[in-house]
Write a protein that holds these residues in place. Structure first.
Motif, PDB file in Angstrom:
ATOM      1  N   PHE A  41       0.832  -1.200   0.000  1.00 47.99           N
ATOM      2  CA  PHE A  41       0.000   0.000   0.000  1.00 47.99           C
ATOM      3  C   PHE A  41       0.866   1.249   0.000  1.00 47.99           C
ATOM      4  N   THR A  42       0.333   2.312  -0.571  1.00 46.54           N
ATOM      5  CA  THR A  42       0.942   3.638  -0.498  1.00 46.54           C
ATOM      6  C   THR A  42      -0.187   4.608  -0.141  1.00 46.54           C
ATOM      7  N   PRO A  43       0.149   5.751   0.436  1.00 46.45           N
ATOM      8  CA  PRO A  43      -0.916   6.720   0.719  1.00 46.45           C
ATOM      9  C   PRO A  43      -1.708   7.023  -0.553  1.00 46.45           C
ATOM     10  N   ALA A  44      -3.008   7.158  -0.402  1.00 48.70           N
ATOM     11  CA  ALA A  44      -3.894   7.356  -1.553  1.00 48.70           C
ATOM     12  C   ALA A  44      -3.534   8.619  -2.322  1.00 48.70           C
ATOM     13  N   SER A  45      -3.930   8.615  -3.565  1.00 48.82           N
ATOM     14  CA  SER A  45      -3.676   9.762  -4.426  1.00 48.82           C
ATOM     15  C   SER A  45      -4.497  10.962  -3.970  1.00 48.82           C
ATOM     16  N   GLU A  46      -4.339  12.040  -4.658  1.00 52.26           N
ATOM     17  CA  GLU A  46      -5.073  13.260  -4.328  1.00 52.26           C
ATOM     18  C   GLU A  46      -6.522  13.197  -4.781  1.00 52.26           C
ATOM     19  N   ASN A  47      -6.879  12.166  -5.529  1.00 52.55           N
ATOM     20  CA  ASN A  47      -8.250  11.991  -5.984  1.00 52.55           C
ATOM     21  C   ASN A  47      -9.115  11.592  -4.782  1.00 52.55           C
ATOM     22  N   PRO A  48     -10.085  12.404  -4.390  1.00 50.61           N
ATOM     23  CA  PRO A  48     -10.865  12.116  -3.189  1.00 50.61           C
ATOM     24  C   PRO A  48     -11.719  10.845  -3.280  1.00 50.61           C
ATOM     25  N   SER A  49     -11.983  10.350  -4.471  1.00 50.24           N
ATOM     26  CA  SER A  49     -12.799   9.139  -4.590  1.00 50.24           C
ATOM     27  C   SER A  49     -11.982   7.868  -4.350  1.00 50.24           C
ATOM     28  N   ILE A  50     -10.653   7.982  -4.350  1.00 56.04           N
ATOM     29  CA  ILE A  50      -9.780   6.823  -4.121  1.00 56.04           C
ATOM     30  C   ILE A  50      -9.343   6.814  -2.664  1.00 56.04           C
ATOM     31  N   SER A  51      -9.692   5.754  -1.941  1.00 53.69           N
ATOM     32  CA  SER A  51      -9.348   5.681  -0.515  1.00 53.69           C
ATOM     33  C   SER A  51      -7.996   5.020  -0.273  1.00 53.69           C
ATOM     34  N   HIS A  52      -7.550   4.148  -1.159  1.00 51.88           N
ATOM     35  CA  HIS A  52      -6.275   3.444  -1.008  1.00 51.88           C
ATOM     36  C   HIS A  52      -5.648   3.241  -2.388  1.00 51.88           C
ATOM     37  N   SER A  53      -4.325   3.206  -2.399  1.00 51.31           N
ATOM     38  CA  SER A  53      -3.564   2.844  -3.600  1.00 51.31           C
ATOM     39  C   SER A  53      -2.604   1.733  -3.207  1.00 51.31           C
ATOM     40  N   PHE A  54      -2.340   0.820  -4.133  1.00 54.79           N
ATOM     41  CA  PHE A  54      -1.397  -0.257  -3.848  1.00 54.79           C
ATOM     42  C   PHE A  54      -0.821  -0.823  -5.134  1.00 54.79           C
TER      43      PHE A  54
END
Length: 179
Positions: free
Chosen positions: A56-69
């Protein structure tokens, strides 16, 4: 007297045994990896069948995305990109895993072609209790369940001679925390 000498040596042996066990427990407690304080957005998981990792990495600046991995396979250095978006209505963490998606504005057809898997991402604790993926900032899940990830991967563009051939299981176990 012989009886008390026997009890005395047994007592000494017992105390030595307890001392050794206690010392081993203390050493294990301080040397065993503890990920309890790891937030979900910095957690790392592993999957032994395909030797894959999910990071996992901190989510992007897009508010609809809660997690990135990212899901990484050492075989042919395959890297899949993933995001989690919470659904409306009945809130569920909907994961989407992609392989080599085009950048910028993409059509629905292009997005479908590069999507490897999509489904709810579940958290599983040490007792087998299944819950939803923790939010960013919350303590990381002990295990993740991506239902039917392996069959979806096998049907995707990431599968094959230049991609992944060893199929992973659908469960990823926490193996580290990025500090």
């Amino acid at each position: 007297m012989p009886h008390s000498m026997c009890e005395s040596s047994e007592w000494a042996l017992f105390l030595r045994t307890v001392s050794i066990i206690f010392s081993a427990t203390i050493v294990t407690a301080f040397t065993a990896p503890s990920f309890a304080a790891c937030p979900q957005e910095l957690s790392v998981y592993s999957e032994p069948e395909a030797n894959a990792s999910l990071e996992f990495t901190p989510a992007s600046e897009n508010p609809s995305i809660s997690h990135s991995f990212k899901i990484k396979f050492p075989e042919n250095a395959v890297i899949l990109d993933g995001i989690v978006m919470w659904t409306e209505g009945v809130a569920r963490p909907m994961g989407i895993v992609m392989h080599k998606c085009p950048e910028g504005d993409v059509t629905g057809e292009e997005l479908d072609a590069c999507t490897v898997w999509q489904g709810v991402v579940y958290a599983v604790d040490g007792q087998g209790k299944v819950e939803l993926l923790p939010l960013q900032g919350a303590a990381a899940a002990e295990q993740l369940l991506l239902p039917d990830f392996a069959p979806a991967l096998r049907q995707s563009s990431a599968y094959g001679m230049a991609g992944v051939s060893k199929m992973p299981w659908d469960v990823f176990k926490m193996s580290g925390c990025q500090e």
